[in-house]
Design a protein around this motif. Sequence first.
Motif, PDB file in Angstrom:
ATOM      1  N   ILE A  48       0.759  -1.456  -0.261  1.00 49.86           N
ATOM      2  CA  ILE A  48      -0.074   0.103  -0.030  1.00 49.86           C
ATOM      3  C   ILE A  48       0.964   1.085   0.184  1.00 49.86           C
ATOM      4  O   ILE A  48       0.686   2.055  -0.884  1.00 49.86           O
ATOM      5  CB  ILE A  48      -0.921  -0.010   1.251  1.00 49.86           C
ATOM      6  N   VAL A  49       1.893   1.373   1.013  1.00 52.41           N
ATOM      7  CA  VAL A  49       2.708   2.432   1.022  1.00 52.41           C
ATOM      8  C   VAL A  49       3.482   2.612  -0.182  1.00 52.41           C
ATOM      9  O   VAL A  49       3.865   3.672  -0.725  1.00 52.41           O
ATOM     10  CB  VAL A  49       3.438   2.630   2.240  1.00 52.41           C
ATOM     11  N   ALA A  50       4.020   1.381  -0.830  1.00 51.69           N
ATOM     12  CA  ALA A  50       4.739   1.593  -2.133  1.00 51.69           C
ATOM     13  C   ALA A  50       4.123   2.324  -3.157  1.00 51.69           C
ATOM     14  O   ALA A  50       4.391   3.051  -4.097  1.00 51.69           O
ATOM     15  CB  ALA A  50       5.299   0.000  -2.422  1.00 51.69           C
ATOM     16  N   MET A  82       5.713   5.764  -1.283  1.00 56.33           N
ATOM     17  CA  MET A  82       6.639   5.991  -0.273  1.00 56.33           C
ATOM     18  C   MET A  82       7.454   4.728  -0.060  1.00 56.33           C
ATOM     19  O   MET A  82       7.277   3.919   0.786  1.00 56.33           O
ATOM     20  CB  MET A  82       5.663   6.059   1.228  1.00 56.33           C
ATOM     21  N   GLY A  83       8.549   4.616  -0.882  1.00 55.82           N
ATOM     22  CA  GLY A  83       9.099   3.423  -0.972  1.00 55.82           C
ATOM     23  C   GLY A  83      10.086   3.232   0.245  1.00 55.82           C
ATOM     24  O   GLY A  83      10.332   1.958   0.658  1.00 55.82           O
ATOM     25  N   ASP A  84      10.532   4.466   0.965  1.00 57.08           N
ATOM     26  CA  ASP A  84      11.445   4.097   2.044  1.00 57.08           C
ATOM     27  C   ASP A  84      10.546   3.704   3.170  1.00 57.08           C
ATOM     28  O   ASP A  84      11.326   2.587   3.996  1.00 57.08           O
ATOM     29  CB  ASP A  84      11.792   5.701   2.573  1.00 57.08           C
ATOM     30  N   MET A  85       9.169   3.862   3.403  1.00 58.18           N
ATOM     31  CA  MET A  85       8.590   3.340   4.369  1.00 58.18           C
ATOM     32  C   MET A  85       8.147   1.888   4.132  1.00 58.18           C
ATOM     33  O   MET A  85       8.275   1.089   5.026  1.00 58.18           O
ATOM     34  CB  MET A  85       7.150   4.098   4.628  1.00 58.18           C
ATOM     35  N   ALA A  86       8.026   1.654   2.812  1.00 54.01           N
ATOM     36  CA  ALA A  86       7.855   0.121   2.282  1.00 54.01           C
ATOM     37  C   ALA A  86       9.319  -0.839   2.995  1.00 54.01           C
ATOM     38  O   ALA A  86       8.943  -1.809   3.646  1.00 54.01           O
ATOM     39  CB  ALA A  86       7.702  -0.058   0.964  1.00 54.01           C
TER      40      ALA A  86
END
Length: 217
Positions: free
Chosen positions: A104-106, A110-114
């Motif tokens: 979901i975050v990707a 927000m790749g860093d969060m993934a």
Amino acid sequence: EDDDEGPYTPFDPPSGKLETVKWAFTWPLSFVLYFTVPNCNKPRWEKWFMVTFASSTLWIAAFSYMMVWMVTIIGYTLGIPDVIMGITFLAAGTSVPDCMASLIVARQGMGDMAVSNSIGSNVFDILIGLGLPWALQTLAVDYGSYIRLNSRGLIYSVGLLLASVFVTVFGVHLNKWQLDKKLGCGCLLLYGVFLCFSIMTEFNVFTFVNLPMCGDH
């Protein structure tokens, strides 16, 4: 807008045959969760977020216990070692929420969060998921006792796990810190190698780590 209306209720069957079958199959569980987990999206439940969090945690713990119990029974019935059941079915089942969260975050960019979620969740599972029950068992339940691991092949699996984390981070660096299909396929390939190596190790393919399982007489 009525506060009782929400994005999902177990009382409104969806349209379509497949969706209706899915709704009917999951209805008992959806019914229980609907009344035990407050929906914080509704204005009247906004201040009950801690109750929602606590209730969700308890349900996840209950589902995890049942899943571990079923995986243990299936592995014992089929003669599959516990370690193999743990690194395959159990690991996949417990990692689905992390996978969905990272997905979901990707998609939101927000790749860093993934990446942080995938690595941080594994660190939490190892240090807290193992350390907390071991500490409770040896300090509170049976003070001074110890827990013996049955598989000597875990050292190889742990070593391969550390290597896979290093290779993943190094691959992200070589890919200029971009998440694309090439990196995704590489991670899937790396997981396949880890799975095959761990399974063959537990079955004493490379070296003798486990005693053979005795059949019933």
